[in-house]
Design a protein around this motif. Structure first.
Motif, mmCIF file in Angstrom:
data_model
loop_
_atom_site.group_PDB
_atom_site.id
_atom_site.type_symbol
_atom_site.label_atom_id
_atom_site.label_comp_id
_atom_site.label_asym_id
_atom_site.label_seq_id
_atom_site.Cartn_x
_atom_site.Cartn_y
_atom_site.Cartn_z
ATOM 1 N N THR A 219 0.823 -1.211 0.000
ATOM 2 C CA THR A 219 0.000 0.000 0.000
ATOM 3 C C THR A 219 0.852 1.254 0.000
ATOM 4 O OG1 THR A 219 -1.631 -1.188 1.314
ATOM 5 C CG2 THR A 219 -1.878 1.190 1.205
ATOM 6 N N ASP B 103 7.209 2.674 -2.462
ATOM 7 C CA ASP B 103 7.668 2.735 -3.847
ATOM 8 C C ASP B 103 8.577 1.547 -4.137
ATOM 9 O OD1 ASP B 103 6.520 5.301 -4.423
ATOM 10 O OD2 ASP B 103 8.088 6.178 -3.177
ATOM 11 N N VAL C 193 7.690 -1.173 -6.541
ATOM 12 C CA VAL C 193 6.225 -1.223 -6.618
ATOM 13 C C VAL C 193 5.782 -0.093 -7.531
ATOM 14 C CG1 VAL C 193 4.077 -1.259 -5.303
ATOM 15 C CG2 VAL C 193 6.193 -2.056 -4.240
ATOM 16 N N LEU D 20 2.780 0.530 -8.812
ATOM 17 C CA LEU D 20 1.338 0.717 -8.912
ATOM 18 C C LEU D 20 1.024 2.206 -8.782
ATOM 19 C CD1 LEU D 20 0.256 -2.149 -6.488
ATOM 20 C CD2 LEU D 20 0.343 -2.227 -8.984
ATOM 21 N N ARG E 181 -0.796 5.602 -7.518
ATOM 22 C CA ARG E 181 -1.472 6.003 -6.276
ATOM 23 C C ARG E 181 -2.697 6.824 -6.609
ATOM 24 N NH1 ARG E 181 2.198 5.295 -2.071
ATOM 25 N NH2 ARG E 181 4.359 5.156 -2.731
ATOM 26 N N ARG F 13 -3.682 3.550 -4.261
ATOM 27 C CA ARG F 13 -3.690 2.143 -4.658
ATOM 28 C C ARG F 13 -4.965 1.452 -4.202
ATOM 29 N NH1 ARG F 13 2.701 1.471 -3.232
ATOM 30 N NH2 ARG F 13 3.378 2.550 -5.106
ATOM 31 N N ASP F 14 -5.493 0.675 -5.116
ATOM 32 C CA ASP F 14 -6.726 -0.049 -4.813
ATOM 33 C C ASP F 14 -6.369 -1.441 -4.306
ATOM 34 O OD1 ASP F 14 -9.141 -1.252 -4.668
ATOM 35 O OD2 ASP F 14 -9.636 -1.057 -6.812
ATOM 36 N N LYS F 15 -6.673 -1.695 -3.034
ATOM 37 C CA LYS F 15 -6.271 -2.961 -2.424
ATOM 38 C C LYS F 15 -7.002 -4.151 -3.030
ATOM 39 C CE LYS F 15 -4.977 -1.137 2.000
ATOM 40 N NZ LYS F 15 -5.283 -1.026 3.400
ATOM 41 N N SER G 118 -7.557 -4.472 -6.304
ATOM 42 C CA SER G 118 -7.208 -4.675 -7.712
ATOM 43 C C SER G 118 -6.334 -5.918 -7.885
ATOM 44 C CB SER G 118 -6.472 -3.444 -8.238
ATOM 45 O OG SER G 118 -5.191 -3.371 -7.659
ATOM 46 N N PHE H 246 -2.623 -5.225 -7.373
ATOM 47 C CA PHE H 246 -2.231 -5.173 -5.960
ATOM 48 C C PHE H 246 -1.989 -6.580 -5.434
ATOM 49 C CE2 PHE H 246 -2.679 -4.851 -1.433
ATOM 50 C CZ PHE H 246 -2.242 -3.583 -1.103
#
Lengths: 261, 278
Positions: A193, A196, A214, A216, A218, A220-222, A224, A227
């Motif tokens: 979550t 970086d 990481v 992903l 921001r 961030r969708d937990k 998805s 994730f």
């Protein structure tokens, strides 16, 4: 830039806690450290905080040696560690007692507002919930305007809901301050979550096993898939860190089947 | 020491009996025994069942106390006794705080003096009296020294224990903010030890009142302890009981004042003493 250069730490008893750690954190990056127990995560954090000295190697912040606690480095512990005899405002202002009253009060008021505890100035620590107390601890570390924020499993004692809200608080603060953040955690979701980059540590002696960027976007969708894929990747690396060590081949088999943390 | 036990008993019973919900029943029951004894004694003497020469009825004690106060005698004696306690307490408590802090904060000092202090503690303080009289004479110095010695031990032990039990984690907070040794003492160690310090001062004060009695019984020309001896020698138990009541009153009063004076510094505490106030 925080640079940890070939740092080792051997405790007086001969126990090797860290072996030649090399890690650079550019200004504004969030790095999460995960790893099994005894991998020296907390030891490394204490070295950066200046609470302990490396046996060899150097830790530098923008070229200056970090051997003692520095005003540029703030640390948040696993427990809030508020001083029970000081009000919330005085706890937050603890590290800026040398500033003038007006500036101090202004900084305290502004940081209280940002952690969502405006109006709590006069409260005693005993009147706060666990999450509120940890927010005050974050405020106390931020009020000195450090360049680097260290967090040692800061949310592990909190329930999932409070933890998620503190993640948001922390990220909001990070967006405005552009701090470098080094967070130790045993919660893989927390690492994914916030970070970086995730540094996976390996125990006995503590060393870096691998680093996982990481990328992903921001916020961030937990829920998805990306994730989840990231979390799985980190968990796989953790399994690897425990089974793939040359010095812990015997111990790993029993330890990996148990809880990795 | 008994003060600590008493205080514990009070605080543990506190949650059940909040001030507002206080019921009169238990109090009335507790008063039943002393009051009925007093009434029996009073009526018995009035009716001539017993003389009351050795056990004076309450009315007789009240008259004696009233006389002592109206003639100003009571204030002279109470002043003499109070002054001794105050001086002895000041010296004993200061030394206790100083050595307790040094012993707690500096391991070398602890290894140096703590064994001696612990050994001396085993001596019942009143056993020092003959030596103090030889050294300091029969006047004020020996009395105040005895009281100071009595006050010293609980304060020393309380402060030493408090300093040793300061949470390492809280000290670390001080290190993170780069406090100097002096600042660490003032901003962290002092407030952290304050609750234990107050408890030990109250215990010390209680012992101070105990030892002033011993000191004055050994020989004094004024003071409440002198009244005790005087009452015994002239065969006036009413005088003795008046002095006893005065000791109880002053001991209670000074303890309450000390508790009151230190309460504002301890409002932050998160324990039964503060939960009572909600």
């Amino acid at each position: 830039m925080l640079s940890i250069d070939q740092v080792s730490r051997i405790f007086p008893g001969g126990q090797e806690a860290l072996r030649t750690i090399a890690l650079s954190i550019p200004q504004g990056e969030i790095v999460a450290m995960v790893g099994g127990s005894g991998c020296g995560k907390t030891t490394l954090l204490r070295l950066v905080a200046g609470l302990d000295a490396p046996s060899s190697g150097r830790i530098e912040l923008d070229g200056a040696d970090l051997r003692e606690p520095s005003p540029d480095v703030g640390i948040i512990f696993q427990e809030p560690r508020l001083l029970p005899w000081l009000s919330v405002a005085d706890n937050i202002g603890f590290g800026i007692a040398h500033l003038g009253k007006a500036e101090r009060e202004e900084r305290i008021a502004s940081v209280l507002l940002r952690i969502g505890l405006a109006g709590y100035e006069k409260r005693w620590p005993r009147e706060l919930s666990g999450g509120q107390a940890q927010r005050v601890a974050i405020a106390r570390a931020l009020v000195t305007k450090p360049k680097v924020l260290l967090l040692d499993e800061p949310f592990s004692a909190l329930d999932a809901f409070t933890r998620a809200s503190l993640h948001e608080h922390l990220l909001a603060l990070w967006e405005t301050e552009r701090l470098s953040v080094l967070i130790v955690t045993h919660d893989v979701d927390e690492a994914v979550t916030l970070a970086d980059r995730i540094v996976v540590m390996q125990p006995k002696p503590g060393r870096i096993f691998t680093e996982i960027p990481v990328q992903l976007p921001r916020p961030r969708d937990k829920r998805s898939d990306a994730f989840h894929a990231m979390s799985r990747q980190v968990l796989d690396a953790l399994d690897g860190s425990l089974s793939d060590g040359p010095s812990n081949a015997k111990a790993a088999s029993t330890e990996a089947t148990a809880f990795w943390w | 020491m008994s003060d600590i036990a008493l205080e514990k008993a009070e605080t543990t019973s506190a949650p059940g009996t909040t001030r507002r919900g206080f019921s009169f029943g238990p109090l009335a029951l507790g008063l039943l025994l002393p009051l009925s004894l007093a009434v029996i004694l009073e009526i018995g003497v009035a009716k001539g069942f017993f003389q009351g020469r050795l056990a004076p009825p309450p009315s007789k004690i009240a008259v004696t106390l009233g006389e002592l106060i109206s003639t100003g005698e009571w204030f002279r004696h109470a002043y003499a006794t109070g002054w001794r306690v105050a001086l002895g307490f000041a010296f004993g408590a200061s030394a206790g705080i100083l050595f307790g802090t040094l012993s707690g904060a500096v391991p070398f000092v602890r290894r140096l003096i703590d064994p001696t202090v612990q050994a001396l503690r085993a001596v019942p303080s009143i056993a020092w009296v003959p030596l103090f009289i030889l050294w300091f004479g029969i006047f004020e110095t020996s009395k105040i020294t005895l009281i100071a010695v009595g006050v010293f031990f609980p304060v020393y032990l309380g402060v030493l224990g408090a300093v040793l039990s300061i949470d390492r984690k809280v000290i670390e907070v001080g290190r993170v903010f780069r406090l100097s040794k002096l600042e660490l003492g003032r901003r962290i160690m002092l407030p952290a030890t304050l609750p234990a310090l107050v408890t030990s001062l109250r215990a010390g004060l209680g012992l101070g009142w105990m030892f002033v009695v011993a000191a004055e019984i050994m020989g004094a020309s004024e003071g409440l302890g002198f009244l005790l001896v005087d009452g015994q020698q002239v065969g006036r138990p009413d005088l003795i009981v008046s002095a006893i009541i005065s000791f109880a009153f002053l001991g209670f009063l000074t303890d309450a004042l000390l508790a009151r004076a230190t309460a504002p510094f301890l409002r932050w505490r998160d324990d039964l003493s503060t939960s009572e106030r909600g």
